[in-house]
Scaffold this motif. Structure first.
Motif, PDB file in Angstrom:
ATOM      1  N   PHE A  92       1.126  -1.170   0.218  1.00  0.00           N
ATOM      2  CA  PHE A  92       0.227   0.125   0.341  1.00  0.00           C
ATOM      3  C   PHE A  92       0.860   1.365  -0.083  1.00  0.00           C
ATOM      4  O   PHE A  92       2.044   1.195   1.127  1.00  0.00           O
ATOM      5  CB  PHE A  92      -0.407   0.416   1.291  1.00  0.00           C
ATOM      6  CG  PHE A  92      -2.064  -0.923   1.678  1.00  0.00           C
ATOM      7  CD1 PHE A  92      -3.064  -0.969   0.772  1.00  0.00           C
ATOM      8  CD2 PHE A  92      -0.520  -2.113   2.112  1.00  0.00           C
ATOM      9  CE1 PHE A  92      -3.933  -2.747   0.982  1.00  0.00           C
ATOM     10  CE2 PHE A  92      -2.255  -3.688   1.913  1.00  0.00           C
ATOM     11  CZ  PHE A  92      -3.703  -3.051   1.696  1.00  0.00           C
ATOM     12  N   ASP A  93       0.352   2.188  -0.173  1.00  0.00           N
ATOM     13  CA  ASP A  93       1.226   3.261  -0.414  1.00  0.00           C
ATOM     14  C   ASP A  93       0.783   4.727   0.830  1.00  0.00           C
ATOM     15  O   ASP A  93      -1.027   4.427   0.812  1.00  0.00           O
ATOM     16  CB  ASP A  93       1.603   3.824  -1.607  1.00  0.00           C
ATOM     17  CG  ASP A  93       0.842   4.533  -3.161  1.00  0.00           C
ATOM     18  OD1 ASP A  93      -0.691   5.014  -2.078  1.00  0.00           O
ATOM     19  OD2 ASP A  93       1.000   4.368  -3.738  1.00  0.00           O
ATOM     20  N   GLN A  95      -0.798   7.226  -0.274  1.00  0.00           N
ATOM     21  CA  GLN A  95      -1.777   7.965  -1.058  1.00  0.00           C
ATOM     22  C   GLN A  95      -3.305   7.257  -0.980  1.00  0.00           C
ATOM     23  O   GLN A  95      -4.208   7.558  -1.839  1.00  0.00           O
ATOM     24  CB  GLN A  95      -1.696   8.495  -2.725  1.00  0.00           C
ATOM     25  CG  GLN A  95      -0.664   9.602  -2.691  1.00  0.00           C
ATOM     26  CD  GLN A  95       1.040   8.921  -1.750  1.00  0.00           C
ATOM     27  OE1 GLN A  95       1.230   7.687  -2.824  1.00  0.00           O
ATOM     28  NE2 GLN A  95       1.621   9.680  -1.668  1.00  0.00           N
ATOM     29  N   GLY A  96      -3.172   6.070  -0.660  1.00  0.00           N
ATOM     30  CA  GLY A  96      -3.948   4.895  -1.045  1.00  0.00           C
ATOM     31  C   GLY A  96      -4.203   4.276  -1.973  1.00  0.00           C
ATOM     32  O   GLY A  96      -4.977   3.194  -1.925  1.00  0.00           O
ATOM     33  N   GLY A  97      -3.304   3.735  -2.034  1.00  0.00           N
ATOM     34  CA  GLY A  97      -3.018   2.500  -3.651  1.00  0.00           C
ATOM     35  C   GLY A  97      -2.790   1.465  -2.777  1.00  0.00           C
ATOM     36  O   GLY A  97      -2.252   1.065  -1.620  1.00  0.00           O
ATOM     37  N   ARG A  98      -2.800   0.704  -3.918  1.00  0.00           N
ATOM     38  CA  ARG A  98      -3.459  -0.782  -3.288  1.00  0.00           C
ATOM     39  C   ARG A  98      -2.410  -1.840  -4.307  1.00  0.00           C
ATOM     40  O   ARG A  98      -2.528  -1.636  -5.290  1.00  0.00           O
ATOM     41  CB  ARG A  98      -4.312  -1.104  -2.679  1.00  0.00           C
ATOM     42  CG  ARG A  98      -4.466  -2.720  -2.576  1.00  0.00           C
ATOM     43  CD  ARG A  98      -5.876  -2.889  -1.927  1.00  0.00           C
ATOM     44  NE  ARG A  98      -6.316  -3.468  -2.730  1.00  0.00           N
ATOM     45  CZ  ARG A  98      -7.039  -4.511  -3.955  1.00  0.00           C
ATOM     46  NH1 ARG A  98      -6.350  -5.489  -3.194  1.00  0.00           N
ATOM     47  NH2 ARG A  98      -7.201  -4.684  -4.660  1.00  0.00           N
ATOM     48  N   LEU A  99      -1.225  -2.780  -4.052  1.00  0.00           N
ATOM     49  CA  LEU A  99      -1.336  -3.432  -5.292  1.00  0.00           C
ATOM     50  C   LEU A  99      -2.051  -4.783  -4.991  1.00  0.00           C
ATOM     51  O   LEU A  99      -1.473  -5.636  -3.245  1.00  0.00           O
ATOM     52  CB  LEU A  99       0.539  -3.750  -5.008  1.00  0.00           C
ATOM     53  CG  LEU A  99       1.219  -4.540  -5.992  1.00  0.00           C
ATOM     54  CD1 LEU A  99       0.736  -4.536  -7.172  1.00  0.00           C
ATOM     55  CD2 LEU A  99       2.299  -5.149  -5.491  1.00  0.00           C
ATOM     56  N   GLN A 125       5.004  -3.536   4.785  1.00  0.00           N
ATOM     57  CA  GLN A 125       3.406  -3.300   3.668  1.00  0.00           C
ATOM     58  C   GLN A 125       3.864  -1.741   3.034  1.00  0.00           C
ATOM     59  O   GLN A 125       2.839  -1.356   1.836  1.00  0.00           O
ATOM     60  CB  GLN A 125       2.645  -3.940   3.392  1.00  0.00           C
ATOM     61  CG  GLN A 125       2.531  -5.080   3.962  1.00  0.00           C
ATOM     62  CD  GLN A 125       1.869  -5.676   4.156  1.00  0.00           C
ATOM     63  OE1 GLN A 125       0.758  -5.786   5.203  1.00  0.00           O
ATOM     64  NE2 GLN A 125       1.117  -6.657   2.945  1.00  0.00           N
ATOM     65  N   ILE A 126       3.903  -0.295   3.777  1.00  0.00           N
ATOM     66  CA  ILE A 126       3.408   0.247   3.006  1.00  0.00           C
ATOM     67  C   ILE A 126       4.913   1.027   2.380  1.00  0.00           C
ATOM     68  O   ILE A 126       5.999   1.371   3.493  1.00  0.00           O
ATOM     69  CB  ILE A 126       3.316   1.579   4.206  1.00  0.00           C
ATOM     70  CG1 ILE A 126       2.994   1.087   5.628  1.00  0.00           C
ATOM     71  CG2 ILE A 126       2.810   2.851   3.943  1.00  0.00           C
ATOM     72  CD1 ILE A 126       1.048   1.142   4.764  1.00  0.00           C
ATOM     73  N   VAL A 127       4.666   1.614   0.834  1.00  0.00           N
ATOM     74  CA  VAL A 127       5.700   1.923   0.078  1.00  0.00           C
ATOM     75  C   VAL A 127       5.531   3.436  -0.270  1.00  0.00           C
ATOM     76  O   VAL A 127       4.827   3.238  -0.227  1.00  0.00           O
ATOM     77  CB  VAL A 127       6.040   0.687  -0.876  1.00  0.00           C
ATOM     78  CG1 VAL A 127       5.515  -0.801  -0.653  1.00  0.00           C
ATOM     79  CG2 VAL A 127       4.337   0.193  -1.989  1.00  0.00           C
ATOM     80  N   GLU A 128       6.636   3.103  -0.986  1.00  0.00           N
ATOM     81  CA  GLU A 128       6.815   5.197  -1.615  1.00  0.00           C
ATOM     82  C   GLU A 128       5.287   5.259  -2.923  1.00  0.00           C
ATOM     83  O   GLU A 128       5.091   6.002  -2.646  1.00  0.00           O
ATOM     84  CB  GLU A 128       8.106   5.617  -2.282  1.00  0.00           C
ATOM     85  CG  GLU A 128       8.106   6.778  -2.850  1.00  0.00           C
ATOM     86  CD  GLU A 128       8.104   7.309  -1.675  1.00  0.00           C
ATOM     87  OE1 GLU A 128       7.461   8.775  -1.585  1.00  0.00           O
ATOM     88  OE2 GLU A 128       8.418   7.524   0.011  1.00  0.00           O
TER      89      GLU A 128
END
Length: 163
Positions: A92-93, A95-99, A125-128
């Motif tokens: 997850f980033d 900005q709310g992005g999710r892989l 699990q938090i990435v740029e």
């Protein structure tokens, strides 16, 4: 949910995959408070999910990839009947992005479900930046063992514009 060997030699059930936070205790608390948790049932032949309410843990059986799912005797619930979605993911980033895990099951479901989206994750699990496409809907709140990240909500708690 998969059955995993516990350190005491027994087995424990988890509702998720290897990088997922164990959510079975959440389900147990909901059941203990007389709520009926709604859980996904993966339909691999159509690459979609349906959802069903459970009345107890005995309503669960191993399903797609060994993850516990509601059995056929459970009552289906539509996307509009769900109050909150706990969304799994690999990364997850802020900005709310999710892989996700690559099947697109949650992407298709979230497009139909207006409920708030929460991810339970480990801080590792938090990435740029998570690469996202137009069909990838943002997570409203990400909870880790260290912090709460709320990229998809404004100060009043309302959902902000999509990513």
């Amino acid at each position: 949910t998969a059955l995993r060997a516990a350190s005491d030699g027994g087995e424990r059930a988890i509702l998720g995959r290897d990088l997922s936070i164990e959510t079975l205790p959440i389900v147990e608390r909901l059941l203990a408070s007389s709520r009926r948790p709604v859980l996904p049932v993966v339909l691999p032949e159509t690459w979609t999910m349906k959802h069903a309410a459970i009345a107890g843990l005995d309503d669960l059986a191993p399903g797609f990839k060994g993850i516990l799912e509601p059995t056929d005797r459970c009552t289906c619930a539509g996307p509009g009947e769900i109050d909150l979605v706990i969304v799994p993911g690999v990364a997850f980033d802020r900005q709310g992005g999710r892989l996700g895990y690559g099947g697109g099951f949650y992407d298709r479901f979230l497009a139909e479900c207006p409920a708030p989206r929460i991810a339970l994750a480990f801080s590792m699990q938090i990435v740029e930046v998570v690469p996202c496409e137009e069909c990838d809907l943002p997570i409203d709140v990400i909870l880790t063992e260290e912090e709460e990240i709320a990229p998809g909500r404004d100060v009043t708690g309302n959902r902000t514009a999509e990513r």
